[in-house]
Write an enzyme that holds these catalytic residues in place. Structure first.
Site, PDB file in Angstrom:
ATOM      1  N   HIS A   1      -2.084 -12.489  -2.027  1.00 41.25           N
ATOM      2  CA  HIS A   1      -3.150 -13.189  -1.325  1.00 41.25           C
ATOM      3  C   HIS A   1      -2.791 -14.633  -0.991  1.00 41.25           C
ATOM      4  O   HIS A   1      -3.634 -15.386  -0.507  1.00 41.25           O
ATOM      5  CB  HIS A   1      -4.439 -13.121  -2.148  1.00 41.25           C
TER       6      HIS A   1
ATOM      7  N   HIS B   1       0.813  -1.211   0.000  1.00 42.13           N
ATOM      8  CA  HIS B   1       0.000   0.000   0.000  1.00 42.13           C
ATOM      9  C   HIS B   1       0.850   1.266   0.000  1.00 42.13           C
ATOM     10  O   HIS B   1       0.367   2.328  -0.410  1.00 42.13           O
ATOM     11  CB  HIS B   1      -0.959  -0.019   1.187  1.00 42.13           C
TER      12      HIS B   1
END
EC number: 1.11.1.21
Length: 721
Positions: A263, A99
């Protein structure tokens, strides 16, 4: 005695707005006021380290192995105040690094990890960054230990790398070199929405406004539940994924690798309703000490944590690298369910509970996925890649390693800025590689070249124009562009409309360079600009020498990704009075945007405009803004005549005409970019300095200094040396 709080500034009714910085601001009266102040952000006044601090030298002295060892220990050193899911902080540190880097967008090169901006608003309080503040706080003891030997910007990314390594993944490498800033990047346009997760950034049939690369205000990329108009639709989500990742310079394979690789680890957090979650970092109370999103749900942490509201764990080994993401994605059929927080997600139909919970006493659960995960199975192009990765885990690992390196280093600039022992040896096309210099011209070579350029028959304006065209592509945001490489002679730059006027000049300089053989074309182009300025100064009655530092090289077409470079084409360049087309955004705003990307201050912007108008490098050959009777001479006439009250200005279509107040004779024509230096109070104040009777010498010296700065913006090799 009363305990009522009083305003210390008035002695009357309490009012926080009476305090320092409060009250009605200029922007409240004039919301469209030109943001000249953005050119002066990140000044030395906000930097606690001072101008003498050398980050390159500081980092090179660090005990790098000890630093990584400390980071490895941190990964499993779970703290009671914020315990590690699955006993390992790695997944949340990967999210932190992702991020930090994932705000980058190719449109203007802004965003990204290169300045440590995740520490500041608005990023530190974005809905997509809930609880990342905890990750940075976990890192503080290590940052405190090593101090300024490593920046926050570098530490965030290095920690993500170490997290991957401690969970069994082999990374592609790591490069330091990101220097911290000490205040928010207020120049970045994140959108016009006034509420988190709003999306007014689309027009027509879902056309995302440039340069944005996220679908909603406060998200890094896409809504994991699917588009706001099509929640739960993996195909609609795939369209958003493809566009947003492309705007971050990722192709389909890199996109699939990044989503699946990220993920493979960790989980999302949606243990309870969002109503339990408190204020974000910037809105949190003083006693929270910079931590936001305090939760009243259960313990508020661990198995009770709430971030996105989704409660998804993808793999059987969320703290270990595996191929389980793809195995689970294709093994099961998926049905919609609601998370405990009410968010839309997917659960494996008829599956056993094989997925661990975040704490040792958590019950196992069935595999779960996000809508955007299912896009990798149901979008035809993504599915083809996903099945290849399913069948070839090594190809997946290699693709993720490279894509992760690109994600986290995209805005770091060329390899000459890279620091540390883990820099990959391989040159990558997205790094805009340059060849190694094999020859550095001597002072005699330079003098000979200058003489040949001066005798070439090219005018001062032609010489200055070609150098500006070459160097002014630089973007301080992602350190791309600039004169080094002489890519102005290669596609796509040679075909840009704004560069067509300099094509003939460039061809003549190539002849001089080939005949000499003593310098690169990149050096010759910049040197030509120096010669042009010296000729222009001489025409104004002043003898100067423009500083010149050789050492540039010429890139090849094979080292240049034409598609990647297309985003550097200026839609407007006010320095050349150029606009590709008419925009809703005023020309003076586009000028400031260009100036900010060139890292110019307001005085530097002002003096450059004045000098370039006097020399006349207008891209279309017009006389707009050439407020002088001696074009081609380096005078301060632009300022003198713009500020002359004997001239009355009137709009005339897209331009303005200046008339003699007494005779009515038309004297000048100018654009919005020209007239703003007399209209805007800040820019006028600066123009007055250079237009004063005692401003001529200052004007020339400051113009030369600003010019040399632009010519050397991409000379990172000088800093490295």
């Amino acid at each position: 005695m009363t305990t009522e709080a009083k305003c210390p500034f008035s002695g009357h009714a309490p009012a926080a707005s009476h305090a320092f910085g409060g009250g009605t601001a200029n922007k409240d009266w004039w919301p469209n006021q030109l943001r000249v102040d953005l050119l002066n952000q990140h000044s030395e006044k906000s930097d606690p380290l001072g101008s003498n601090f050398n980050y390159r030298k500081s980092f090179n002295a660090i005990d790098y192995d000890a630093l990584k060892a400390d980071l490895r220990r941190l990964m499993t050193d779970s703290q009671d105040w914020w315990p590690a899911d699955f006993g390992h902080y790695g997944p949340q540190f990967i999210r932190m690094a992702w991020h930090a880097a994932g705000t980058y967008r190719t449109g203007d090169g802004r965003g990204g990890a290169g300045r440590g901006q995740q520490r500041f608003a608005p990023l530190n309080s974005w809905p997509d960054n809930v609880n990342i503040d905890k990750s940075r706080r976990l890192l503080w003891p290590i940052k405190q230990k090593y101090g300024q030997a490593i920046s926050w910007a570098d530490l965030l990314i290095l920690t993500g790398n170490v997290a991957l390594e401690t969970m069994g993944f082999r990374t592609f490498g790591f490069a330091a070199g990101r220097e911290d800033t000490w205040e928010p990047d207020n120049d970045v346009y994140w959108g016009n929405e006034t509420k988190w997760l709003e999306a007014t950034r689309y027009s027509g049939e879902r056309n995302l406004a440039n340069p944005l690369a996220a679908v909603q205000m406060g998200l890094i990329y896409v809504n994991p539940e699917g588009p706001e108009h099509a929640h739960g639709d993996p195909l609609a989500a795939a369209k958003d994924i493809r566009e947003t990742f492309a705007r971050m310079a990722m192709d389909d394979e890199e996109t699939v690798a990044l989503i699946a690789g990220g993920h493979t680890f960790g989980k999302t957090h949606g243990a309870g309703p969002a109503s339990h979650v408190g204020a974000d970092v910037e809105a949190a109370p003083l006693e929270a000490q910079g931590l936001g999103w305090a939760s009243t749900f259960g313990t508020g942490k661990g198995a009770d944590a709430i971030t996105s509201g989704l409660e998804v764990t993808w793999t059987q080994t969320p703290a270990q690298w595996s191929n389980f993401f793809f195995e689970n994605l294709f093994k099961y059929e998926w049905v919609q369910e609601k998370s405990p927080a009410g968010a839309l997600q997917w659960v494996a139909k008829d599956a056993e509970a094989i997925i661990p919970g975040p704490t040792p006493d958590s019950p196992k659960r069935r595999p779960t996925m996000l809508t955007t995960d299912l896009s990798l199975r149901f979008d035809p192009a993504y599915e083809k890649i996903s099945r290849r990765f399913l069948d070839n885990p090594q190809a997946f690992a290699e693709a993720f390693a490279r894509a992760w390196f690109k994600l986290t280093h995209r805005d770091l600039g060329p390899k000459s800025r890279y620091l540390g022992p883990e820099v990959p040896r391989e040159d990558l096309i997205w790094q805009d590689p340059l060849p190694t210099a094999t020859h550095k011209p001597t002072e005699a070579d330079i003098a000979d070249l200058k003489a040949k350029i001066a005798a070439s028959g090219l005018s001062a304006s032609e010489l200055v124009a070609v150098a500006w065209a070459s160097a002014s592509t630089f973007r301080g945001s992602d350190k791309r562009g600039g004169a080094n490489g002489a890519r102005i002679r290669l596609a796509p730059q040679k075909d840009w409309a704004v560069n067509q006027p300099v094509a003939g000049t460039l061809a003549r300089l190539e002849e001089i360079q080939r005949a000499s053989g003593k310098a690169s074309l990149a050096d010759v182009i910049v040197l030509a600009g120096s010669v042009g300025i010296e000729l222009a100064a001489k025409a104004a009655g002043t003898t100067i020498t423009v500083p010149f530092t050789p050492g540039r090289v010429d890139a090849t077409a094979e080292q240049t990704d034409a598609t990647s470079f297309s985003v550097l084409e200026p839609v407007a360049d006010g320095f050349r009075n150029y606009q590709k087309t008419q925009f809703a955004v005023p020309g003076e705003v586009l000028l400031l945007d260009r100036a900010q990307l060139l890292t110019l201050t307001a005085p530097e912007l002002t003096v450059l405009i004045g000098g370039l108008r006097a020399i006349n490098i207008n891209a279309d050959g017009s006389q707009h803004g050439v407020f002088t009777s001696t074009p081609g001479a380096l005078t301060n006439d632009f300022f003198v005549n713009l500020l002359d009250m004997n001239t009355e200005w009137k709009p005339a279509g897209d331009i303005y005409e200046g008339y003699d107040r007494k005779t009515g004779e038309r004297k000048w024509t100018g654009t919005r970019v020209d007239l703003v230096f007399g209209s805007n109070s800040i820019l006028r104040a600066l123009a007055e300095v250079f237009g004063s009777a005692d401003g001529k010498e200052r004007f020339i010296s400051e113009f030369v200094a600003a010019w040399v700065k632009v010519m050397n913006l991409d000379r990172f090799d000088l800093a490295a040396a």
